[in-house]
Design a protein around this motif. Sequence first.
Motif, PDB file in Angstrom:
ATOM      1  N   ASP A   7       0.814  -0.923  -0.272  1.00 25.27           N
ATOM      2  CA  ASP A   7       0.006  -0.144   0.274  1.00 25.27           C
ATOM      3  C   ASP A   7       1.058   1.291  -0.110  1.00 25.27           C
ATOM      4  O   ASP A   7       0.393   1.959  -0.794  1.00 25.27           O
ATOM      5  N   PHE A   8       1.643   1.095   1.127  1.00 23.79           N
ATOM      6  CA  PHE A   8       2.758   2.268   0.856  1.00 23.79           C
ATOM      7  C   PHE A   8       3.052   2.955  -0.351  1.00 23.79           C
ATOM      8  O   PHE A   8       3.419   4.267  -0.913  1.00 23.79           O
ATOM      9  N   ALA A  14       0.797   6.790  -6.613  1.00 18.06           N
ATOM     10  CA  ALA A  14       0.568   8.244  -6.692  1.00 18.06           C
ATOM     11  C   ALA A  14       1.531   9.475  -6.669  1.00 18.06           C
ATOM     12  O   ALA A  14       0.931  10.377  -7.785  1.00 18.06           O
ATOM     13  N   ILE A  15       1.812   9.842  -5.476  1.00 18.11           N
ATOM     14  CA  ILE A  15       2.156  10.747  -5.494  1.00 18.11           C
ATOM     15  C   ILE A  15       3.692  11.386  -6.693  1.00 18.11           C
ATOM     16  O   ILE A  15       3.766  11.955  -6.819  1.00 18.11           O
ATOM     17  N   GLY A  16       4.108  10.286  -7.030  1.00 18.81           N
ATOM     18  CA  GLY A  16       5.159  10.014  -8.261  1.00 18.81           C
ATOM     19  C   GLY A  16       4.373  11.115  -9.563  1.00 18.81           C
ATOM     20  O   GLY A  16       5.215  11.589 -10.184  1.00 18.81           O
ATOM     21  N   ALA A  17       3.441  10.280  -9.445  1.00 19.14           N
ATOM     22  CA  ALA A  17       3.243  10.013 -10.348  1.00 19.14           C
ATOM     23  C   ALA A  17       2.406  12.008 -10.932  1.00 19.14           C
ATOM     24  O   ALA A  17       2.489  12.501 -11.912  1.00 19.14           O
ATOM     25  N   VAL A  80       1.674   0.170 -14.581  1.00 21.06           N
ATOM     26  CA  VAL A  80       1.676  -0.621 -14.690  1.00 21.06           C
ATOM     27  C   VAL A  80       2.757  -0.501 -12.825  1.00 21.06           C
ATOM     28  O   VAL A  80       2.775  -2.169 -13.217  1.00 21.06           O
ATOM     29  N   LYS A  81       2.541  -0.252 -12.340  1.00 24.30           N
ATOM     30  CA  LYS A  81       4.181  -0.256 -11.639  1.00 24.30           C
ATOM     31  C   LYS A  81       4.963  -0.852 -10.880  1.00 24.30           C
ATOM     32  O   LYS A  81       4.450  -1.890 -10.325  1.00 24.30           O
ATOM     33  N   PRO A  82       6.253  -0.276 -11.797  1.00 25.29           N
ATOM     34  CA  PRO A  82       7.239  -0.953 -12.001  1.00 25.29           C
ATOM     35  C   PRO A  82       7.511  -1.618 -10.747  1.00 25.29           C
ATOM     36  O   PRO A  82       8.642  -2.493 -10.004  1.00 25.29           O
ATOM     37  N   LEU A  83       7.211  -0.313  -9.523  1.00 26.37           N
ATOM     38  CA  LEU A  83       7.650  -0.687  -7.958  1.00 26.37           C
ATOM     39  C   LEU A  83       7.681  -1.402  -7.539  1.00 26.37           C
ATOM     40  O   LEU A  83       8.137  -2.634  -6.219  1.00 26.37           O
ATOM     41  N   LEU A  84       6.095  -1.508  -6.878  1.00 29.29           N
ATOM     42  CA  LEU A  84       5.412  -3.477  -7.269  1.00 29.29           C
ATOM     43  C   LEU A  84       6.445  -4.811  -6.891  1.00 29.29           C
ATOM     44  O   LEU A  84       6.218  -4.407  -8.336  1.00 29.29           O
ATOM     45  N   ASN A  85       7.001  -5.295  -6.553  1.00 31.71           N
ATOM     46  CA  ASN A  85       7.384  -6.762  -7.343  1.00 31.71           C
ATOM     47  C   ASN A  85       6.296  -7.712  -7.085  1.00 31.71           C
ATOM     48  O   ASN A  85       5.604  -8.210  -5.644  1.00 31.71           O
ATOM     49  N   LYS A  86       5.559  -8.097  -8.011  1.00 33.22           N
ATOM     50  CA  LYS A  86       4.296  -9.114  -8.189  1.00 33.22           C
ATOM     51  C   LYS A  86       4.629 -10.237  -7.815  1.00 33.22           C
ATOM     52  O   LYS A  86       5.405 -10.821  -8.099  1.00 33.22           O
TER      53      LYS A  86
ATOM     54  N   ASN B   3      -7.679  -4.600 -11.018  1.00 32.66           N
ATOM     55  CA  ASN B   3      -5.998  -4.670 -11.451  1.00 32.66           C
ATOM     56  C   ASN B   3      -5.693  -3.202 -11.682  1.00 32.66           C
ATOM     57  O   ASN B   3      -4.346  -2.480 -11.409  1.00 32.66           O
ATOM     58  N   TYR B   4      -6.641  -2.419 -11.528  1.00 28.33           N
ATOM     59  CA  TYR B   4      -6.134  -0.484 -11.704  1.00 28.33           C
ATOM     60  C   TYR B   4      -7.291  -0.279  -9.811  1.00 28.33           C
ATOM     61  O   TYR B   4      -7.924   0.487 -10.068  1.00 28.33           O
ATOM     62  N   PRO B   5      -6.381  -0.513  -8.730  1.00 27.78           N
ATOM     63  CA  PRO B   5      -6.986   0.337  -7.338  1.00 27.78           C
ATOM     64  C   PRO B   5      -7.313   1.911  -7.650  1.00 27.78           C
ATOM     65  O   PRO B   5      -8.159   1.924  -6.235  1.00 27.78           O
ATOM     66  N   LEU B   6      -6.916   2.378  -8.304  1.00 29.11           N
ATOM     67  CA  LEU B   6      -6.585   3.851  -8.234  1.00 29.11           C
ATOM     68  C   LEU B   6      -7.641   4.258  -8.750  1.00 29.11           C
ATOM     69  O   LEU B   6      -8.167   5.230  -8.250  1.00 29.11           O
ATOM     70  N   LEU B   7      -8.189   3.532  -9.938  1.00 29.21           N
ATOM     71  CA  LEU B   7      -9.528   4.096 -10.702  1.00 29.21           C
ATOM     72  C   LEU B   7     -10.558   2.509  -9.968  1.00 29.21           C
ATOM     73  O   LEU B   7     -10.631   1.784 -10.241  1.00 29.21           O
TER      74      LEU B   7
END
Lengths: 86, 241
Positions: A7-8, A14-17, A80-86, B3-7
């Motif tokens: 979550d963090f 989102a802030i970075g975006a 795409v969230k490249p920072l999250l390791n899926k 897939n898009y939790p922000l939306l």
Amino acid sequence: MNISGDDFIRGCSAIGAGLALIAGIGPGVGQGIAAGHAAAAVGRNPGAKSDITSTMLLGQAVAETTGLYGLLVAMLLMFVKPLLNK
Amino acid sequence: MSNYPLLLSGDVDFMVKGIFKYNCFGHEVWITTTHVCALIVMLILIVFAACAGRAVRNADIDKAPGTFLNIVELLMDFLDGVINSTMGKNAAKFVNYILTLFLFIFLSNISGLLGLRPPTADYGVTFPLGLITFGLITFNKFKHQKVSGVIKGLCDPWVFWLPINLIGDFAVPISLSLRLFANVLSGTVMMALYYGLLPIFVKIGIPAVLHIYFDLFSGAIQTYVFCMLTMTYVSDAIGTD
């Protein structure tokens, strides 16, 4: 309230975006300057209006590129969230 | 989980979707919406080209041209004018390629109006277009300036500028393709957000204006810019000899 690591990272992404879209300021100012000078040029030489318009649009589209890079970074962070390791 | 939790409200969708999957020598290969939309665009172009060719071949010189032939002539006049004014005496060799590029990118960009996902909103379509431009530039550089001229151009003010000049050369296809991709993608995303997130009563009538801006205007400008930059780079590579 517990905030997990994922979550963090999502919140920080989102802030970075949002911060990445500050890149939009530069192209906005640049395109405004280009349009203003084009308007002045049309005022001086109304006969060359079509040439001036096409040159202005070309220059503006090239100047827009840096802003689009910011937009791409924002998109990558949001979707795409490249920072999250899926 | 979505897939898009922000939306938060769910049906915002602008991603490339896989339609069909097969194994190719151990690799998963997907046929995606991009392939299908690109094929539809190409089909439309092929039918248009066949009809235009037939109309031109069967044209009667003594009579005034019909509606379709008029449109084709208008298009050709416009594109010929643009290409001739940019490339000068080199225009004849590149007019076919630039014309194809122009029609494909333009129809791809405005295919959002037909309900397709624009093929140019996929980096896998625009990057090859940039690579073709890069190939044309490099080929013409070596053909017209010879190897010595290319080396001289790379070490332009001084030898130590070589890496910077190299980066500048290799940045051309990347910036070209990213510009087209990001512009079309931003239009697609904006339309998806508008359709996905807002209540139903603003979705009647108002989106027409947005479609005119994001699909038609932006698409036409970016098509023009891509072709114009390709022509400028290629004429630069050919030089003035």
